[in-house]
Design a protein around this motif. Structure first.
Motif, PDB file in Angstrom:
ATOM      1  N   ASP A 147     -28.685 -20.867 -46.380  1.00 38.98           N
ATOM      2  CA  ASP A 147     -28.134 -21.274 -45.126  1.00 38.98           C
ATOM      3  C   ASP A 147     -28.195 -22.739 -45.090  1.00 38.98           C
ATOM      4  N   ASP A 148     -29.098 -23.619 -45.890  1.00 42.28           N
ATOM      5  CA  ASP A 148     -29.360 -24.996 -45.790  1.00 42.28           C
ATOM      6  C   ASP A 148     -28.147 -25.708 -46.490  1.00 42.28           C
ATOM      7  N   ALA A 149     -27.936 -25.042 -47.834  1.00 44.65           N
ATOM      8  CA  ALA A 149     -26.744 -25.353 -48.652  1.00 44.65           C
ATOM      9  C   ALA A 149     -25.491 -25.314 -47.745  1.00 44.65           C
ATOM     10  N   LEU A 150     -25.424 -24.225 -47.292  1.00 40.58           N
ATOM     11  CA  LEU A 150     -24.081 -23.864 -46.400  1.00 40.58           C
ATOM     12  C   LEU A 150     -24.001 -25.093 -45.431  1.00 40.58           C
ATOM     13  N   PHE A 151     -25.044 -25.049 -44.642  1.00 47.25           N
ATOM     14  CA  PHE A 151     -24.812 -26.241 -43.487  1.00 47.25           C
ATOM     15  C   PHE A 151     -24.622 -27.509 -44.045  1.00 47.25           C
ATOM     16  N   LEU A 152     -25.210 -28.141 -45.047  1.00 43.20           N
ATOM     17  CA  LEU A 152     -24.914 -29.439 -45.860  1.00 43.20           C
ATOM     18  C   LEU A 152     -23.396 -29.479 -46.237  1.00 43.20           C
ATOM     19  N   LEU A 153     -22.768 -28.220 -46.828  1.00 44.38           N
ATOM     20  CA  LEU A 153     -21.435 -28.261 -47.123  1.00 44.38           C
ATOM     21  C   LEU A 153     -20.376 -28.325 -45.920  1.00 44.38           C
ATOM     22  N   TRP A 154     -20.900 -27.843 -44.721  1.00 43.95           N
ATOM     23  CA  TRP A 154     -20.213 -27.760 -43.473  1.00 43.95           C
ATOM     24  C   TRP A 154     -20.112 -29.004 -42.769  1.00 43.95           C
ATOM     25  N   THR A 155     -21.357 -29.779 -43.005  1.00 45.77           N
ATOM     26  CA  THR A 155     -21.306 -31.350 -42.517  1.00 45.77           C
ATOM     27  C   THR A 155     -20.368 -31.978 -43.343  1.00 45.77           C
ATOM     28  N   TRP A 156     -20.457 -32.078 -44.436  1.00 43.21           N
ATOM     29  CA  TRP A 156     -19.590 -32.727 -45.569  1.00 43.21           C
ATOM     30  C   TRP A 156     -18.210 -32.460 -45.178  1.00 43.21           C
ATOM     31  N   LEU A 157     -17.606 -31.086 -45.111  1.00 42.72           N
ATOM     32  CA  LEU A 157     -16.207 -30.847 -44.679  1.00 42.72           C
ATOM     33  C   LEU A 157     -15.732 -31.311 -43.474  1.00 42.72           C
ATOM     34  N   ARG A 158     -16.851 -31.383 -42.620  1.00 47.52           N
ATOM     35  CA  ARG A 158     -16.319 -32.195 -41.120  1.00 47.52           C
ATOM     36  C   ARG A 158     -16.070 -33.479 -41.159  1.00 47.52           C
ATOM     37  N   ASN A 159     -16.680 -34.164 -42.028  1.00 47.54           N
ATOM     38  CA  ASN A 159     -16.507 -35.663 -42.401  1.00 47.54           C
ATOM     39  C   ASN A 159     -15.458 -35.771 -43.308  1.00 47.54           C
ATOM     40  N   LEU A 160     -15.179 -34.978 -44.103  1.00 50.10           N
ATOM     41  CA  LEU A 160     -13.987 -34.991 -45.410  1.00 50.10           C
ATOM     42  C   LEU A 160     -12.597 -34.739 -44.701  1.00 50.10           C
ATOM     43  N   GLU A 161     -12.600 -33.806 -44.211  1.00 46.64           N
ATOM     44  CA  GLU A 161     -11.359 -33.213 -43.523  1.00 46.64           C
ATOM     45  C   GLU A 161     -10.902 -33.388 -41.976  1.00 46.64           C
ATOM     46  N   PRO A 162     -10.105 -34.084 -41.699  1.00 46.91           N
ATOM     47  CA  PRO A 162      -9.870 -34.359 -40.321  1.00 46.91           C
ATOM     48  C   PRO A 162      -9.641 -33.267 -39.715  1.00 46.91           C
ATOM     49  N   ALA A 163      -8.750 -32.197 -40.272  1.00 45.46           N
ATOM     50  CA  ALA A 163      -8.546 -31.025 -39.723  1.00 45.46           C
ATOM     51  C   ALA A 163      -9.673 -29.960 -39.430  1.00 45.46           C
ATOM     52  N   PHE A 164     -10.707 -30.127 -40.089  1.00 47.91           N
ATOM     53  CA  PHE A 164     -11.950 -29.273 -40.274  1.00 47.91           C
ATOM     54  C   PHE A 164     -12.498 -29.296 -38.839  1.00 47.91           C
ATOM     55  N   VAL A 165     -12.438 -28.340 -38.022  1.00 49.19           N
ATOM     56  CA  VAL A 165     -13.114 -28.485 -36.829  1.00 49.19           C
ATOM     57  C   VAL A 165     -13.705 -27.182 -36.426  1.00 49.19           C
ATOM     58  N   THR A 166     -13.942 -26.215 -37.436  1.00 45.34           N
ATOM     59  CA  THR A 166     -14.555 -24.752 -37.248  1.00 45.34           C
ATOM     60  C   THR A 166     -15.811 -25.115 -36.935  1.00 45.34           C
ATOM     61  N   HIS A 167     -16.529 -24.301 -35.963  1.00 42.76           N
ATOM     62  CA  HIS A 167     -17.907 -24.131 -35.430  1.00 42.76           C
ATOM     63  C   HIS A 167     -18.625 -23.470 -36.924  1.00 42.76           C
ATOM     64  N   TYR A 168     -20.007 -24.172 -36.982  1.00 44.10           N
ATOM     65  CA  TYR A 168     -20.799 -23.741 -37.995  1.00 44.10           C
ATOM     66  C   TYR A 168     -20.865 -21.950 -38.139  1.00 44.10           C
ATOM     67  N   ASN A 169     -21.181 -21.716 -36.880  1.00 43.30           N
ATOM     68  CA  ASN A 169     -21.449 -20.228 -36.833  1.00 43.30           C
ATOM     69  C   ASN A 169     -20.431 -19.223 -37.373  1.00 43.30           C
ATOM     70  N   GLN A 170     -19.115 -19.652 -36.630  1.00 39.82           N
ATOM     71  CA  GLN A 170     -17.675 -18.805 -37.011  1.00 39.82           C
ATOM     72  C   GLN A 170     -17.529 -19.050 -38.749  1.00 39.82           C
ATOM     73  N   TRP A 171     -17.919 -20.440 -39.003  1.00 38.54           N
ATOM     74  CA  TRP A 171     -17.492 -21.012 -40.509  1.00 38.54           C
ATOM     75  C   TRP A 171     -18.113 -20.091 -41.434  1.00 38.54           C
ATOM     76  N   SER A 172     -19.427 -20.073 -41.163  1.00 36.29           N
ATOM     77  CA  SER A 172     -20.692 -19.427 -42.034  1.00 36.29           C
ATOM     78  C   SER A 172     -20.572 -18.037 -42.136  1.00 36.29           C
ATOM     79  N   SER A 173     -20.169 -17.267 -41.086  1.00 35.78           N
ATOM     80  CA  SER A 173     -19.985 -15.889 -41.038  1.00 35.78           C
ATOM     81  C   SER A 173     -18.790 -15.324 -41.569  1.00 35.78           C
TER      82      SER A 173
END
Length: 180
Positions: A147-173
């Motif tokens: 979970d911690d690794a996935l959350f870290l990846l999600w935060t990076w993708l939010r900053n890396l990809e302008p079009a990445f706006v998926t909510h964490y819960n939706q993304w991680s599931s």
């Protein structure tokens, strides 16, 4: 020989292209070169270590290849992540070869970038969990680490990809969708 140097150059070329915080790139560079202060390396550098065991499994010596890739507590996380991208591969224990095999498994594009970022997020999180166990009496929990690794990846993708706006819960599931 030239092949080893060539693959080293290729590894670092790939590594420095990934847009993650510098401390993560430097950490990965140290891991790939086997320069992290694992217990095996500390002993090699003549630091006295009383307990050489991996803090996760407590059955093998803590060398980088074991800790990050082949510990029986860690390898299921790598296997699970392979299922997200439908790749079947036997990962080598050597960190440099593991990274190369990981990054060369996918072609370019968003999927490949995310997959490289995942390698960095997971190895960084493994190191953080290891240090938490050794220095703060933490305990090992594979789900928590994932979970911690996935959350870290999600935060990076939010900053890396302008079009990445998926909510964490939706993304991680729905991780298979993330790597399509």
């Amino acid at each position: 020989g030239e092949n080893i140097k060539g693959s080293c150059d290729r590894v670092f070329e790939e590594l420095w292209k990934i847009k993650v915080p510098k401390k993560i790139s430097v950490f990965a560079w140290r891991l790939i070169r086997d320069r992290l202060p694992t217990k095996t390396n500390l002993r090699r550098w003549q630091v006295e270590i009383n307990d050489m065991m991996c803090p996760f499994c407590r059955t093998m010596e803590e060398a980088a290849g074991h800790l990050f890739f082949h510990c029986n507590k860690i390898i299921p996380i790598w296997w699970e992540s392979l299922s997200w991208v439908n790749i079947l591969v036997a990962f080598p224990e050597n960190p440099r070869l593991h990274f190369l095999k990981h990054v060369l498994g996918l072609t370019d594009g968003i999927r490949a970038t995310r997959w490289k970022c995942w390698w960095l997020a997971l190895t960084w999180t493994i190191w953080q969990k290891r240090n938490n166990i050794l220095f703060s009496n933490g305990t090992f929990n594979a789900n928590n680490l994932l979970d911690d690794a996935l959350f870290l990846l999600w935060t990076w993708l939010r900053n890396l990809e302008p079009a990445f706006v998926t909510h964490y819960n939706q993304w991680s599931s729905n991780l298979r969708e993330c790597f399509v």
